[in-house]
Design an enzyme around this catalytic site. Structure first.
Site, PDB file in Angstrom:
ATOM      1  N   ASP A  17       0.824  -1.221   0.000  1.00 28.14           N
ATOM      2  CA  ASP A  17       0.000   0.000   0.000  1.00 28.14           C
ATOM      3  C   ASP A  17       0.854   1.265   0.000  1.00 28.14           C
ATOM      4  O   ASP A  17       0.431   2.296   0.529  1.00 28.14           O
ATOM      5  CB  ASP A  17      -0.949   0.016   1.207  1.00 28.14           C
ATOM      6  CG  ASP A  17      -1.740  -1.269   1.310  1.00 28.14           C
ATOM      7  OD1 ASP A  17      -2.236  -1.721   0.282  1.00 28.14           O
ATOM      8  OD2 ASP A  17      -1.835  -1.828   2.430  1.00 28.14           O
ATOM      9  N   LYS A  20       2.325   2.362  -5.058  1.00 30.57           N
ATOM     10  CA  LYS A  20       2.994   1.926  -6.294  1.00 30.57           C
ATOM     11  C   LYS A  20       2.112   2.229  -7.504  1.00 30.57           C
ATOM     12  O   LYS A  20       2.604   2.555  -8.577  1.00 30.57           O
ATOM     13  CB  LYS A  20       3.270   0.412  -6.247  1.00 30.57           C
ATOM     14  CG  LYS A  20       4.199   0.001  -5.124  1.00 30.57           C
ATOM     15  CD  LYS A  20       4.446  -1.503  -5.122  1.00 30.57           C
ATOM     16  CE  LYS A  20       3.305  -2.357  -4.626  1.00 30.57           C
ATOM     17  NZ  LYS A  20       2.972  -2.230  -3.215  1.00 30.57           N
ATOM     18  N   GLY A  44      -4.196  -4.532  -4.655  1.00 31.47           N
ATOM     19  CA  GLY A  44      -5.271  -3.684  -5.163  1.00 31.47           C
ATOM     20  C   GLY A  44      -4.893  -2.234  -5.126  1.00 31.47           C
ATOM     21  O   GLY A  44      -4.235  -1.786  -4.194  1.00 31.47           O
ATOM     22  N   HIS A  45      -5.247  -1.526  -6.158  1.00 27.89           N
ATOM     23  CA  HIS A  45      -5.132  -0.081  -6.083  1.00 27.89           C
ATOM     24  C   HIS A  45      -6.199   0.529  -6.981  1.00 27.89           C
ATOM     25  O   HIS A  45      -6.735  -0.128  -7.874  1.00 27.89           O
ATOM     26  CB  HIS A  45      -3.723   0.390  -6.421  1.00 27.89           C
ATOM     27  CG  HIS A  45      -3.342   0.150  -7.820  1.00 27.89           C
ATOM     28  ND1 HIS A  45      -2.620  -0.927  -8.216  1.00 27.89           N
ATOM     29  CD2 HIS A  45      -3.623   0.848  -8.931  1.00 27.89           C
ATOM     30  CE1 HIS A  45      -2.459  -0.880  -9.509  1.00 27.89           C
ATOM     31  NE2 HIS A  45      -3.062   0.191  -9.974  1.00 27.89           N
ATOM     32  N   GLN A 226       2.243  -6.166  -3.352  1.00 25.67           N
ATOM     33  CA  GLN A 226       2.689  -6.284  -1.955  1.00 25.67           C
ATOM     34  C   GLN A 226       4.080  -5.644  -1.804  1.00 25.67           C
ATOM     35  O   GLN A 226       4.397  -4.735  -2.549  1.00 25.67           O
ATOM     36  CB  GLN A 226       2.654  -7.743  -1.457  1.00 25.67           C
ATOM     37  CG  GLN A 226       1.256  -8.313  -1.325  1.00 25.67           C
ATOM     38  CD  GLN A 226       0.719  -8.922  -2.596  1.00 25.67           C
ATOM     39  OE1 GLN A 226       1.416  -9.596  -3.313  1.00 25.67           O
ATOM     40  NE2 GLN A 226      -0.537  -8.668  -2.900  1.00 25.67           N
TER      41      GLN A 226
END
Ligand code: IMP
Length: 436
Positions: A17, A20, A44-45, A226
């Site tokens: 988190d 990136k 997830g982003h 990650q």
């Protein structure tokens, strides 16, 4: 400059988190290929398309740039239901990836009994709860290592799949018991093939594709998921994910060699966060931690869980810089520290005997012994939000960043001062100068 030196790896240096996604989004327009090489839909982003947010979990972030070819490497796990949903959401917003998407025939699939096993473990009373995302990541990688996994290429032989699934399925059934509600192996295969149908033409040899791309002089952006402290070997084991999220995973998850890497951009936030259980010496359980969470909107993209927050932890980040050979830092969310009267930097840890060290313990028990040694810096009265050049940075912020770079042993390459694309700047003279 040769084509090889243009390839760039973007890797997380903390517990995930780090932001990136913003960097991949900024950079992917400059690369002809964007590759995911490990992890699954635990990542997830959020990206913004035509003013609307979409959470991406498995589709490489280059999706938004129509000239980008998207590669899902062999180290990735795919939940095909989620993958299809992401593709559908993108196509509803006018983003079509068909024809520019290649999925490795060697990538493994996440199956319903993997998810059931992950959730069963996390739901139990055991002391070893990891606080996983509950997406079946651990069990799917376990099945891969136990040689009971299903790979994307196997989906071209659907008649073999029930037999291939059975050994792993039976083991999960034994653990969960006869009353656990699991679809039958036949139903699992039928559903899997339903989701897979439109993707079958996208399955292929991603290693060959990338090698050919390099030969043709095309550039490659490697998108890590990650981060190093969640790496199964180099993270805070056992409180980690089940893949190699640091540089080694890039090689096994693509089939490329070290010669394919130009620069490594390590991404870290200007403070520290973590989701799930496990050591985090910098964690602030007070109003300061709550303020970091609130201002930084530190809630998981994948699970919505509140993130644990603390000051920048230099020892973990230095460890990650060294592990990945990071050439520079993408330092994100400096603006979240605006308005704090003082800003902390964890420079080392003291063990139970009062000894100070900036080295990380290997054993989970030894982490429990550590208290952070925090160096406090005067906060800055001028906000950094939206700052676009070094000369606009308040002196106090510059002092804090200089100390941070020195202790983590890496220069800042990009400084982010807000969520929008234009909030931030490339550090003058670094390897990204002229690239973004
Ligand atoms: P798993 O990957 O779902 O097995 O979860 C293992 C650990 O990794 C948990 O602490 C998760 O919260 C953490 N984790 C997995 N993926 C991410 C991510 O993308 N960001 C932050 N933490 C993650």
């Amino acid at each position: 400059m040769t084509h090889r030196s243009r390839n760039l790896a973007i890797l997380g240096l903390q517990w995930g988190d780090e932001g990136k996604g913003k960097l991949v989004d900024l950079l992917s327009a400059r690369f002809q290929n964007v590759v995911r090489f490990q992890g699954g839909n635990n990542a997830g982003h959020t990206v913004v398309v035509n003013g609307q947010s979409i959470a991406l979990h498995q589709v490489p972030s280059g999706a938004l740039h129509p000239e980008c070819f998207l590669v899902v490497g062999s180290g990735v796990l795919l939940n095909l239901e989620v993958f299809r949903q992401e593709l559908d959401r993108l196509s509803q917003r006018g983003v079509d990836v068909m024809g520019r998407l290649l999925i490795s025939a060697k990538a493994h699939v996440i199956l319903p009994h993997h998810i059931a096993l992950d959730q069963w473990r996390e739901g139990g009373a055991g002391a070893n709860k990891i606080g996983t995302t509950g997406r079946g990541i651990g069990p799917a990688y376990e099945m891969k290592a136990a040689r009971m996994g299903i790979r994307m290429g196997d989906l071209k032989h659907p008649e073999t799949l029930v037999d291939r699934i059975l050994p792993g399925y039976k083991e999960v059934r034994i653990l969960l018991g006869p009353d656990a509600s699991l679809p039958t192996p036949e139903a699992i295969v039928a559903q899997l093939m339903e989701f897979a149908k439109p993707l079958l033409s996208c399955i292929g040899d991603t290693q060959a594709h990338l090698m050919d791309a390099e030969k043709k002089g095309e550039s490659i952006l490697f998108e890590g998921a990650q981060a190093t402290l969640l790496d199964i070997d180099h993270g805070t084991y056992p409180f980690v994910t089940s893949s190699n999220c640091s540089i080694g995973g890039l090689f096994t998850g693509t089939g490329l060699s070290h010669k394919s890497i130009g620069n490594v951009l390590g991404v870290a936030k200007a403070y520290t966060t973590r989701v799930g259980a496990g050591p985090m010496p910098s964690e602030l359980l007070d109003a300061t931690g709550a303020r970091l969470r609130e201002v930084g909107r530190e809630f998981g993209t994948t699970t919505g869980r509140p993130r644990r927050c603390g000051w920048f932890d230099a020892p973990i980040t230095r460890h990650a810089v060294r592990t990945n050979g990071a050439d520079g830092l993408g330092l994100m969310k400096l603006d979240v520290l605006d308005g704090f009267p003082e800003v902390g930097l964890v420079i080392g840890y003291r063990n139970g005997h009062g000894e100070l060290s900036a080295n990380l313990p290997s054993c989970s028990q030894d982490w429990l012994d550590l208290t952070p040694e925090v160096r406090m810096f005067k906060g800055w009265s001028q906000p950094t939000r939206g700052v676009k050049s070094l000369s606009e940075l308040p002196t106090e912020a510059r002092g804090y960043l200089d100390a941070l770079m020195e202790i983590v042993e890496a220069p800042i390459a990009y400084l982010s001062t807000g969520p929008d694309r234009d909030e931030g700047f490339v550090w003058p003279g670094c390897f990204l100068d002229g690239v973004i």
